[in-house]
Write a protein that holds these residues in place. Structure first.
Motif, PDB file in Angstrom:
ATOM      1  N   UNK A  14      27.625  16.759  24.292  1.00 35.08           N
ATOM      2  CA  UNK A  14      28.755  15.882  24.585  1.00 35.08           C
ATOM      3  C   UNK A  14      28.268  14.641  25.306  1.00 35.08           C
ATOM      4  N   UNK A  15      28.782  13.511  24.870  1.00 31.28           N
ATOM      5  CA  UNK A  15      28.474  12.259  25.550  1.00 31.28           C
ATOM      6  C   UNK A  15      29.222  12.244  26.878  1.00 31.28           C
ATOM      7  N   UNK A  20      30.792   8.841  34.491  1.00 27.35           N
ATOM      8  CA  UNK A  20      29.673   9.770  34.658  1.00 27.35           C
ATOM      9  C   UNK A  20      28.385   9.160  34.121  1.00 27.35           C
ATOM     10  N   UNK A  21      28.460   8.402  33.035  1.00 28.65           N
ATOM     11  CA  UNK A  21      27.265   7.744  32.495  1.00 28.65           C
ATOM     12  C   UNK A  21      26.733   6.714  33.477  1.00 28.65           C
ATOM     13  N   UNK A  97      29.540  16.727  36.318  1.00 29.52           N
ATOM     14  CA  UNK A  97      29.089  17.182  35.007  1.00 29.52           C
ATOM     15  C   UNK A  97      27.977  18.218  35.122  1.00 29.52           C
ATOM     16  N   UNK A  98      27.255  18.204  36.218  1.00 27.97           N
ATOM     17  CA  UNK A  98      26.151  19.148  36.413  1.00 27.97           C
ATOM     18  C   UNK A  98      26.654  20.528  36.820  1.00 27.97           C
ATOM     19  N   UNK A  99      27.916  20.661  37.162  1.00 24.77           N
ATOM     20  CA  UNK A  99      28.483  21.942  37.552  1.00 24.77           C
ATOM     21  C   UNK A  99      28.741  22.846  36.359  1.00 24.77           C
ATOM     22  N   UNK A 100      28.800  22.301  35.182  1.00 25.55           N
ATOM     23  CA  UNK A 100      29.177  23.054  33.987  1.00 25.55           C
ATOM     24  C   UNK A 100      27.981  23.687  33.316  1.00 25.55           C
TER      25      UNK A 100
END
Length: 100
Positions: A14-15, A20-21, A97-100
């Motif tokens: 996923x982009x 977040x980017x 995003x790093x939690x997933x």
């Protein structure tokens, strides 16, 4: 032929959403010298925690104030810096995003 079928069935990565980017770009430019900033790998500086583990210590949203006011603690060789409100939101979005 089976290998090709398996590859086609895999979901593409996923982009990241734009905030977040931007956060990923910021931490890569400013933090990756010491911290592992992605989903894998060790931190270049042993005492610098990988960013993907920060949520295991506390909610990453709790970092917002420290990022805005200037982080002065952390590992001993960590430089002091502060982010503007947009950068804070972007970095928090990336850390989430790093939690997933």
């Amino acid at each position: 032929m089976l290998g090709t079928a398996l590859i086609l069935q895999q979901k593409p990565a996923r982009a990241l959403e734009p905030p977040a980017q931007r956060g990923a770009t910021f931490v890569q430019a400013n933090c990756a010298r010491c911290h592992a900033v992605g989903r894998v790998g060790s931190s270049p500086l042993a005492e610098a925690p990988p960013f993907r583990t920060l949520h295991e210590r506390y909610p990453v949203e709790n970092l917002a104030e420290a990022l805005a006011e200037g982080i002065t603690t952390g590992h001993p060789s960590m430089p002091e810096f502060s982010l503007d409100p947009g950068q804070v939101d972007d970095v928090i979005a990336y850390l989430k995003t790093l939690e997933k």
